[in-house]
Design a protein around this motif. Structure first.
Motif, mmCIF file in Angstrom:
data_model
loop_
_atom_site.group_PDB
_atom_site.id
_atom_site.type_symbol
_atom_site.label_atom_id
_atom_site.label_comp_id
_atom_site.label_asym_id
_atom_site.label_seq_id
_atom_site.Cartn_x
_atom_site.Cartn_y
_atom_site.Cartn_z
ATOM 1 N N GLU A 462 17.520 16.800 -12.643
ATOM 2 C CA GLU A 462 16.974 15.745 -12.943
ATOM 3 C C GLU A 462 17.064 15.494 -14.615
ATOM 4 O OE1 GLU A 462 16.179 12.904 -11.146
ATOM 5 O OE2 GLU A 462 16.522 13.925 -9.242
ATOM 6 N N PRO A 463 17.537 14.158 -15.172
ATOM 7 C CA PRO A 463 17.620 13.981 -16.660
ATOM 8 C C PRO A 463 16.117 14.396 -17.328
ATOM 9 C CG PRO A 463 17.945 11.951 -15.638
ATOM 10 C CD PRO A 463 17.882 13.137 -14.241
ATOM 11 N N PHE A 464 15.150 13.903 -16.696
ATOM 12 C CA PHE A 464 14.061 13.717 -17.277
ATOM 13 C C PHE A 464 12.781 14.217 -16.511
ATOM 14 C CE2 PHE A 464 16.346 10.200 -18.907
ATOM 15 C CZ PHE A 464 16.475 10.413 -20.270
ATOM 16 N N GLU A 465 11.827 14.563 -17.165
ATOM 17 C CA GLU A 465 10.571 15.240 -16.257
ATOM 18 C C GLU A 465 9.392 14.492 -17.013
ATOM 19 O OE1 GLU A 465 10.165 19.365 -16.353
ATOM 20 O OE2 GLU A 465 12.033 19.595 -15.033
ATOM 21 N N GLY A 466 8.105 14.121 -15.905
ATOM 22 C CA GLY A 466 7.074 13.544 -16.318
ATOM 23 C C GLY A 466 7.339 11.963 -16.709
ATOM 24 N N ILE A 467 6.271 11.561 -17.581
ATOM 25 C CA ILE A 467 6.261 10.096 -17.832
ATOM 26 C C ILE A 467 6.860 9.932 -19.267
ATOM 27 C CG2 ILE A 467 4.302 9.776 -16.370
ATOM 28 C CD1 ILE A 467 2.558 9.869 -18.788
ATOM 29 N N PRO A 468 7.455 8.668 -19.512
ATOM 30 C CA PRO A 468 7.875 8.346 -20.890
ATOM 31 C C PRO A 468 6.749 8.588 -21.925
ATOM 32 C CG PRO A 468 8.484 6.848 -19.613
ATOM 33 C CD PRO A 468 7.481 7.432 -18.635
ATOM 34 N N ARG A 469 7.019 9.555 -23.097
ATOM 35 C CA ARG A 469 6.202 9.949 -24.037
ATOM 36 C C ARG A 469 6.828 9.913 -25.307
ATOM 37 N NH1 ARG A 469 6.955 13.820 -20.450
ATOM 38 N NH2 ARG A 469 6.849 15.995 -21.469
ATOM 39 N N PRO A 470 6.257 10.213 -26.413
ATOM 40 C CA PRO A 470 6.636 10.288 -27.878
ATOM 41 C C PRO A 470 7.011 11.805 -27.847
ATOM 42 C CG PRO A 470 4.791 8.841 -28.150
ATOM 43 C CD PRO A 470 4.785 9.395 -26.676
ATOM 44 N N LEU A 471 8.104 12.178 -28.548
ATOM 45 C CA LEU A 471 8.457 13.522 -28.710
ATOM 46 C C LEU A 471 7.592 14.299 -29.789
ATOM 47 C CD1 LEU A 471 12.387 13.151 -28.875
ATOM 48 C CD2 LEU A 471 11.048 13.949 -26.946
ATOM 49 N N ASP A 472 7.335 15.537 -29.604
ATOM 50 C CA ASP A 472 6.538 16.265 -30.531
ATOM 51 C C ASP A 472 7.354 16.514 -31.687
ATOM 52 O OD1 ASP A 472 4.348 15.957 -28.765
ATOM 53 O OD2 ASP A 472 4.745 18.142 -27.505
ATOM 54 N N VAL A 521 16.047 7.447 -26.543
ATOM 55 C CA VAL A 521 16.412 8.050 -25.277
ATOM 56 C C VAL A 521 15.581 8.888 -24.370
ATOM 57 C CG1 VAL A 521 18.044 9.450 -23.837
ATOM 58 C CG2 VAL A 521 19.015 7.771 -25.175
ATOM 59 N N PHE A 522 14.964 9.839 -25.332
ATOM 60 C CA PHE A 522 13.888 10.978 -24.698
ATOM 61 C C PHE A 522 12.781 10.418 -24.504
ATOM 62 C CE2 PHE A 522 17.352 13.921 -26.437
ATOM 63 C CZ PHE A 522 17.513 14.391 -24.999
ATOM 64 N N GLU A 523 12.363 9.477 -25.419
ATOM 65 C CA GLU A 523 10.942 8.818 -25.409
ATOM 66 C C GLU A 523 10.721 7.728 -24.189
ATOM 67 O OE1 GLU A 523 10.295 7.259 -29.448
ATOM 68 O OE2 GLU A 523 10.106 9.331 -30.047
ATOM 69 N N THR A 524 11.879 6.909 -23.957
ATOM 70 C CA THR A 524 11.824 5.914 -23.118
ATOM 71 C C THR A 524 12.331 6.342 -21.572
ATOM 72 O OG1 THR A 524 13.925 4.909 -23.737
ATOM 73 C CG2 THR A 524 11.863 4.212 -24.883
ATOM 74 N N HIS A 525 13.057 7.445 -21.691
ATOM 75 C CA HIS A 525 13.833 8.118 -20.305
ATOM 76 C C HIS A 525 14.737 6.925 -20.073
ATOM 77 C CE1 HIS A 525 10.289 10.848 -18.801
ATOM 78 N NE2 HIS A 525 10.619 11.182 -20.210
ATOM 79 N N GLN A 526 15.795 6.377 -20.766
ATOM 80 C CA GLN A 526 16.781 5.695 -20.424
ATOM 81 C C GLN A 526 18.017 6.514 -20.519
ATOM 82 O OE1 GLN A 526 16.799 1.464 -21.670
ATOM 83 N NE2 GLN A 526 15.005 2.014 -23.114
ATOM 84 N N GLY A 527 18.726 6.983 -19.534
ATOM 85 C CA GLY A 527 19.723 7.834 -19.862
ATOM 86 C C GLY A 527 20.885 7.383 -20.574
ATOM 87 N N ILE A 528 21.925 7.779 -21.054
ATOM 88 C CA ILE A 528 23.076 7.305 -21.733
ATOM 89 C C ILE A 528 24.255 8.039 -21.126
ATOM 90 C CG2 ILE A 528 22.068 6.925 -24.007
ATOM 91 C CD1 ILE A 528 23.110 9.602 -24.946
#
Length: 544
Positions: A462-472, A521-528
């Motif tokens: 899976e490309p993402f895990e969890g809910i969309p959130r800001p990057l640390d 991309v990582f913050e909104t979980h929108q794949g490219i």
């Protein structure tokens, strides 16, 4: 009004020296509404070019058996050129510029006329059979730029019933295969041809192309004349059979093959309509001024850039901007067959080609000799200039390699000295049969890697895990610029056709945009679209 189909025929005429017989042949062509007929054994020694009503009968410079063509009124105005093979007198070619749909588009149609050696000749001299098909293969290779290629003629070959794995023969044949038939089947299989008049069910009398008698008077009926078309054009086939009711006296029958013109767009499209990306002149990046100018122009371009919610749209817009600025600053790579070709050499080449056409079209021996002498002088000039240019080019390459450092110098020298290999890849199916078409090869290779690397054998991540959130720790502009700086020049592009040099020399403006897009991309979980790639099969040396 344009005809909706082509009708091609072949006939061993057994002599056309009589004017009355030539007139009878024209009446047969009109009766069957033929566009072109390939003729064998015309027994005309001179280079005939005769106009009979609206038809054109011509014979290229082929002595002995004398191959010829009779062209109907629909193709007479489209005739481009005609010639005989260099190393044999039993093969001739006629080429036509045929209009394609509407406008100024046209396609190159090549019709090959072949007359194979008889079984009596090949029985005494088997090398004649090999020589004939080697010459025919060379002719087909020379016609590789033609949109459509058809081979018609008297092959003196009996192919017999189709055997397992033979895709070049239809289900409807006559007789038993002989040695000449084996050679014909091998040629058709290796060059991607189909024997068209074996593909349709007709009575036995419509499969027969030659009739004779044994010494005892017993009649013989054989199928030795064929029309060959490429496998990728077999969808154009409408019908193919032989006809006995003709006025032209011969022991051979007229073989006619019908091809649809309405279906032509399904098998051939003009090159101009294919989407292609022009190669950029990346060599200009060796100049510092070009690199600085490209960086400055990209700085200006990025100030106009407007980010959108869709990251794929942003990446596409950025790639388009990079290519647009590169095209303005660098331009496109010039087309050239040789790295050291010049405008002067190209002009001389065009001039000698025109002289060659003039030599082939004139019948005046004195004029032909004069033109040949002029062409020889131009060819000698081209050889001298190319020799000098090649020497200067090699000196420049040597100097370029000597200016490099140790490891780079070694790799550059090996790359320069290594001979270029043929790009053809040998691919076989599950039965070990070689696949000749590029489309078939691509399907087999893609299927193999799908089985090896597809979802059935690999765990889907899976490309993402969890809910969309800001990057640390978001990706910084400095990190992206550092990655771009490490890119190597001269590497192959990916499916997006974007050279690495454009990213390398456009920082920091591009690095800022790409880092922003990736963070989004990582913050909104929108794949490219990063899962695409270019599959290049590498042939192992000495391996099938």
């Amino acid at each position: 009004m344009r005809k909706e189909e082509w009708r091609f025929g072949t006939l061993n005429a057994r002599g056309l020296s009589s004017v009355a017989k030539r007139r009878a042949l024209v009446r047969d062509v009109e009766k069957f509404n033929l566009d072109i007929i390939a003729l064998q054994e015309t027994k005309l020694q001179e280079n005939l070019n005769e106009r009979i009503d609206e038809h054109q009968l011509f014979k290229p410079d082929t002595p002995a058996r004398g191959l010829g063509f009779l062209v109907g009124p629909t193709l007479t105005s489209s005739l481009h050129s005609a010639w005989s093979a260099r190393d044999t007198e039993h093969i001739a070619v006629a080429q036509f510029h045929v209009p394609y749909r509407t406008g100024n588009r046209w396609l190159l149609l090549s019709v090959v006329n072949a007359h194979g050696p008889t079984s009596a000749i090949t029985g005494k001299a088997p090398e004649e059979l090999e020589k004939f098909y080697d010459s025919l293969t060379n002719v087909i290779h020379d016609l590789r730029n033609s949109a459509l290629v058809f081979v018609l003629g008297d092959f003196n070959s009996k192919v017999g019933p189709r055997r397992d794995g033979e895709a070049c023969i239809g289900r409807h044949t006559k007789g038993q295969r002989n040695r000449n038939g084996d050679a014909l089947v091998h040629f058709a299989d290796m060059n991607g041809f189909l024997l068209a008049n074996t593909c349709f069910q007709h009575p036995s009398r419509h499969l027969t192309t030659w009739e004779g008698r044994c010494p005892g008077g017993t009649p013989i009926y054989n199928e030795i004349d064929f029309v060959l078309c490429k496998h990728n054009t077999k969808s154009l086939l409408q019908d193919a059979r032989s006809y006995a009711g003709i006025e032209t006296s011969s022991d051979h029958r007229l073989v006619i093959c019908r091809f649809s013109r309405k279906l032509l767009p399904s098998v051939w499209k003009p090159k101009g309509r294919r989407a292609s990306v022009k190669p950029l002149n990346l060599g200009k990046f060796s100049c510092g001024d070009a690199r600085c100018k490209f960086t400055e122009e990209m700085e200006k371009e990025t100030t106009k850039f407007c980010c959108k919610p869709d990251p794929n749209s942003n990446m596409h817009s950025l790639n388009k901007a990079l290519r647009g600025v590169a095209a303005t600053v660098l331009g496109y790579r010039p087309k050239s067959s040789l790295p050291y070709a010049t405008v002067e050499v190209e002009a001389l080449s065009i001039r000698q080609k025109k002289l060659r056409m003039d030599i082939n079209s004139t019948r005046d021996i004195a004029k032909r000799k004069k033109l040949q002498q002029e062409r020889n002088k131009i060819q000698n000039q081209i050889k001298r200039k190319l020799r000098q240019l090649a020497s200067d080019y090699l000196d420049g390459q040597v100097k370029r390699i000597e200016d490099l450092k140790d490891n780079a110098q070694m790799f550059a020298a090996v790359k320069q000295l290594q001979p270029k290999r043929d790009g053809a890849v040998t691919v076989a199916d599950m039965n070990g049969k070689r696949i000749l078409t590029n489309e078939g090869k691509a399907k087999v290779v893609a299927k193999h890697f799908q089985q090896q690397l597809g979802p059935a054998t690999c765990r889907v991540i899976e490309p993402f895990e969890g809910i969309p959130r800001p990057l640390d720790c978001p990706i910084t502009q400095h990190e992206a610029a550092h990655s771009f700086r490490r890119l190597k020049n001269g590497r192959a592009c990916g499916p997006d056709e974007l050279p690495a040099e454009l990213l390398k020399y456009s920082r920091p403006a591009t690095a800022k945009l790409i880092s922003s897009i990736l963070n989004n991309v990582f913050e909104t979980h929108q794949g490219i679209e990063v899962g695409k790639g270019t599959l290049i099969p590498l042939q192992k040396p000495g391996k099938p």
